[in-house]
Design an enzyme around this catalytic site. Structure first.
Site, mmCIF file in Angstrom:
data_model
loop_
_atom_site.group_PDB
_atom_site.id
_atom_site.type_symbol
_atom_site.label_atom_id
_atom_site.label_comp_id
_atom_site.label_asym_id
_atom_site.label_seq_id
_atom_site.Cartn_x
_atom_site.Cartn_y
_atom_site.Cartn_z
ATOM 1 N N CYS A 38 22.153 87.798 35.262
ATOM 2 C CA CYS A 38 22.996 88.053 36.428
ATOM 3 C C CYS A 38 24.028 89.141 36.122
ATOM 4 O O CYS A 38 24.706 89.085 35.089
ATOM 5 C CB CYS A 38 23.708 86.772 36.860
ATOM 6 S SG CYS A 38 24.709 86.987 38.352
ATOM 7 N N CYS A 69 31.411 86.216 36.984
ATOM 8 C CA CYS A 69 32.085 84.953 37.300
ATOM 9 C C CYS A 69 32.478 84.231 36.005
ATOM 10 O O CYS A 69 31.614 83.914 35.174
ATOM 11 C CB CYS A 69 31.178 84.067 38.137
ATOM 12 S SG CYS A 69 30.568 84.890 39.649
ATOM 13 N N CYS A 74 30.718 80.845 34.768
ATOM 14 C CA CYS A 74 29.265 80.725 34.801
ATOM 15 C C CYS A 74 28.593 81.149 33.496
ATOM 16 O O CYS A 74 28.815 82.256 33.004
ATOM 17 C CB CYS A 74 28.704 81.538 35.964
ATOM 18 S SG CYS A 74 26.921 81.341 36.162
ATOM 19 N N CYS A 110 17.120 71.950 46.727
ATOM 20 C CA CYS A 110 17.921 73.168 46.697
ATOM 21 C C CYS A 110 17.314 74.180 45.731
ATOM 22 O O CYS A 110 17.194 73.899 44.528
ATOM 23 C CB CYS A 110 19.348 72.846 46.268
ATOM 24 S SG CYS A 110 20.129 71.526 47.240
ATOM 25 N N CYS A 127 17.371 73.750 51.039
ATOM 26 C CA CYS A 127 18.591 74.557 50.956
ATOM 27 C C CYS A 127 18.310 75.696 49.989
ATOM 28 O O CYS A 127 17.748 75.478 48.911
ATOM 29 C CB CYS A 127 19.761 73.710 50.458
ATOM 30 S SG CYS A 127 21.299 74.633 50.228
ATOM 31 N N CYS A 186 26.434 75.793 53.972
ATOM 32 C CA CYS A 186 26.851 74.927 52.869
ATOM 33 C C CYS A 186 27.754 75.758 51.964
ATOM 34 O O CYS A 186 27.350 76.822 51.494
ATOM 35 C CB CYS A 186 25.623 74.426 52.104
ATOM 36 S SG CYS A 186 26.003 73.520 50.580
ATOM 37 N N ARG A 200 29.866 66.405 48.995
ATOM 38 C CA ARG A 200 28.935 66.094 47.916
ATOM 39 C C ARG A 200 29.628 66.173 46.568
ATOM 40 O O ARG A 200 30.255 67.187 46.247
ATOM 41 C CB ARG A 200 27.745 67.056 47.936
ATOM 42 C CG ARG A 200 26.666 66.720 46.910
ATOM 43 C CD ARG A 200 25.467 67.663 46.972
ATOM 44 N NE ARG A 200 25.172 68.005 48.345
ATOM 45 C CZ ARG A 200 25.215 69.253 48.833
ATOM 46 N NH1 ARG A 200 25.519 70.257 48.052
ATOM 47 N NH2 ARG A 200 24.943 69.479 50.102
#
Length: 325
Positions: free
Chosen positions: A71, A75, A78, A115, A147, A207, A277
């Site tokens: 990626c 972030c 992460c 998901c 999702c 979401c 959740r």
């Protein structure tokens, strides 16, 4: 007497939430600052709202890490980011056979939503086609809701996902607007908001959630809840930072169990009718108090997360049964 008065205060907030009125910033901060002896009355107030909208049902979700690492985003939380030196699996988008196998596993775990999550700034056309092809077969053969969580989303990409039968699109705000640049610099808070709005505009259920424990203030946590209420997110995953060695936030502490429960109560009272959740980090932050989380939340992730392990599914099933949910 003081405990009775505090109980009445939380009950008044619950009634306010049920009446469709939004709590104030001061009320939200008071929830996060509640004393230990106030926790059970606070959870009872949150539960009265949860029960009104969701009865005693618990919705289960399972995710698959469809593309790991690689990626370009920075972030700080992460393990898959360009800054991370964490030892994690790295691979390109999983093929259809593997995505279908994951869907069958979700069914076996009694999950209602599957998901499909992919690391990256946003999907390429090829990656999107791979997801669309898998989703179309899952929708034709299995009773699952889908999702997708693929990063920043363009208009035409949102349309393709909706046309394929994706029910929901996840794109977390993660933290407050004012705190955002200290966590991520390669994209903006506004871009995340825009992606949620784009998904919603194309008929995908929005979401969006948060990660608690990244140095934000109590006021900023309340502001996150307000932002998600304003966005009308249908589903709100609450993650508690699981600090991973090799990431910029590796030294961050763990959110204490009682504070985690107060955060869940806050989001229930500010976003009363939305799916709340308990997501990543719940096992580590809540520990033996995990069952209490379901008095505010009505949904769980089961199984493993993106690059961290969850607890055995049998423990989750037993917890729900023991609660009488």
């Amino acid at each position: 007497m003081e405990q009775q008065l505090n109980g009445s205060k939380w009950e008044a907030m619950a009634q306010k939430a049920l009446a469709g009125q939004c709590l104030t910033l001061a009320e939200g901060r008071s929830i996060l600052g509640a004393q230990q002896e106030e926790l059970l009355p606070l959870l009872q107030a949150a539960f009265s709202v949860r029960q009104h909208f969701f009865s005693r049902k618990v919705k289960l979700n399972m995710l698959i890490n469809a593309k790991s690492g690689l990626c370009p985003e920075d972030c700080g939380y992460c393990s898959q980011s360009i800054l991370s030196t964490a030892s994690i699996p790295k691979y390109t988008m999983l093929d259809k056979t593997t995505l279908l196998a994951g869907a069958r596993e979700a069914l076996a775990r009694k999950a209602g939503t599957y998901c499909i999550v992919a690391a990256g700034r946003g999907p390429t056309d090829k990656e999107l086609s791979q997801v669309v092809e898998a989703v179309e077969e899952i929708r034709a053969t299995m009773p699952l809701k889908i999702c997708a969580c693929l990063g920043l989303l363009k208009e035409e990409q949102a349309k393709r996902l909706a046309d394929a039968g994706v029910h929901r699109y996840n794109h977390n705000l993660n933290t407050s607007e004012k705190h955002y640049s200290s966590i991520t610099t390669t994209h903006t808070y506004e871009q995340r908001v825009h992606t949620v709005q784009t998904a919603k505009a194309h008929g995908l259920s929005p979401c969006s959630g948060v990660i608690i424990g990244m140095g934000e203030t109590d006021e900023e946590i309340v502001e996150m809840a307000f932002a998600l209420r304003e966005l009308e997110a249908d589903s709100i995953p609450i993650n508690f930072l699981h600090a991973i060695q090799g990431t910029p936030l590796a030294a961050a502490g763990c959110v204490p169990p009682l504070q985690a429960l107060k955060v869940l109560a806050l989001f229930r009272l500010i976003c009363p009718s939305r799916e709340i959740r308990v997501a990543g980090g719940r096992e580590r932050s809540l520990r033996s108090l995990q069952p209490l989380a379901l008095y505010a939340a009505n949904s769980l992730f089961v199984g493993d997360y993106l690059t961290t392990e969850g607890q055995d599914i049998s423990i989750d099933h037993q917890m729900i049964q023991d609660l009488g949910f």
